[in-house]
Design a protein around this motif. Sequence first.
Motif, PDB file in Angstrom:
ATOM      1  N   LEU A 125      12.253  -5.669  27.548  1.00 54.92           N
ATOM      2  CA  LEU A 125      11.048  -6.395  27.107  1.00 54.92           C
ATOM      3  C   LEU A 125      10.773  -7.563  28.034  1.00 54.92           C
ATOM      4  O   LEU A 125       9.620  -7.820  28.400  1.00 54.92           O
ATOM      5  CB  LEU A 125      11.204  -6.911  25.673  1.00 54.92           C
ATOM      6  N   ASP A 126      11.825  -8.267  28.410  1.00 58.85           N
ATOM      7  CA  ASP A 126      11.702  -9.403  29.307  1.00 58.85           C
ATOM      8  C   ASP A 126      11.122  -8.984  30.650  1.00 58.85           C
ATOM      9  O   ASP A 126      10.234  -9.634  31.197  1.00 58.85           O
ATOM     10  CB  ASP A 126      13.080 -10.051  29.492  1.00 58.85           C
ATOM     11  N   GLN A 127      11.589  -7.871  31.177  1.00 60.15           N
ATOM     12  CA  GLN A 127      11.087  -7.381  32.464  1.00 60.15           C
ATOM     13  C   GLN A 127       9.625  -6.964  32.356  1.00 60.15           C
ATOM     14  O   GLN A 127       8.844  -7.186  33.279  1.00 60.15           O
ATOM     15  CB  GLN A 127      11.952  -6.231  32.956  1.00 60.15           C
ATOM     16  N   GLU A 128       9.243  -6.372  31.218  1.00 60.37           N
ATOM     17  CA  GLU A 128       7.834  -5.993  31.014  1.00 60.37           C
ATOM     18  C   GLU A 128       6.931  -7.216  31.018  1.00 60.37           C
ATOM     19  O   GLU A 128       5.793  -7.159  31.454  1.00 60.37           O
ATOM     20  CB  GLU A 128       7.672  -5.270  29.673  1.00 60.37           C
ATOM     21  N   LYS A 129       7.444  -8.323  30.478  1.00 62.31           N
ATOM     22  CA  LYS A 129       6.656  -9.554  30.391  1.00 62.31           C
ATOM     23  C   LYS A 129       6.724 -10.380  31.660  1.00 62.31           C
ATOM     24  O   LYS A 129       6.236 -11.501  31.694  1.00 62.31           O
ATOM     25  CB  LYS A 129       7.133 -10.401  29.194  1.00 62.31           C
ATOM     26  N   GLY A 130       7.396  -9.883  32.663  1.00 60.58           N
ATOM     27  CA  GLY A 130       7.459 -10.606  33.924  1.00 60.58           C
ATOM     28  C   GLY A 130       8.498 -11.695  33.966  1.00 60.58           C
ATOM     29  O   GLY A 130       8.303 -12.726  34.614  1.00 60.58           O
TER      30      GLY A 130
END
Length: 135
Positions: A125-130
Motif C-alpha cells: 500500500l505504501d509503495q502504491e501511494k508513493g
Amino acid sequence: VERAGAVIVAEDHDMGNRYFDKNVETDSDLLHSIVNRYMLRMFSPKKAFVSQRVAALKEQIERTKPDGVIFFMRQYDDPSSWDYPEQAKMLKELNIPSLLLVRQPHDLSKSDGLKEKVEAFISALDQEKGGCKNE
C-alpha cells in the motif's frame, strides 16, 4: 497493523464500532430512543443479509477513505466468510486493495506468518501511494 506503520480508520466487528457508532437521541422518548439505537445500529455478520453487509462496508469506505482493507476472520467464526466474496468484488470495483486472513486463532501468537503478511500488505500500500508511510 499499527506496528507496521498503518493507521486503522474503521473496523467491522461485533465487539467494536457497533457499540458506539451512534448516540442515543435524547430529544424524544428515551426508551424509544434506546431501542432505536440498539435495533438500528450497524448490522452484525450473524444477523444480516450479504447485501446489507456490502452496503455497510461501502458506507464505511466512503466515510473513512481507506488505502486498503484487511479481512481478518477468526477460526470457527463463519458468518464473515459468507460476506467476503461480494465485499471483495465491491472493493475490486472501487480499486481498493484487500488482504484476506482466514482461520485466525484467538491466540494470535499461534498465527503463523500473520505479522509478515500484514507488513507485506502495508508495504505494498505504501509503495502504491508513493512512499507515504506513516512514521
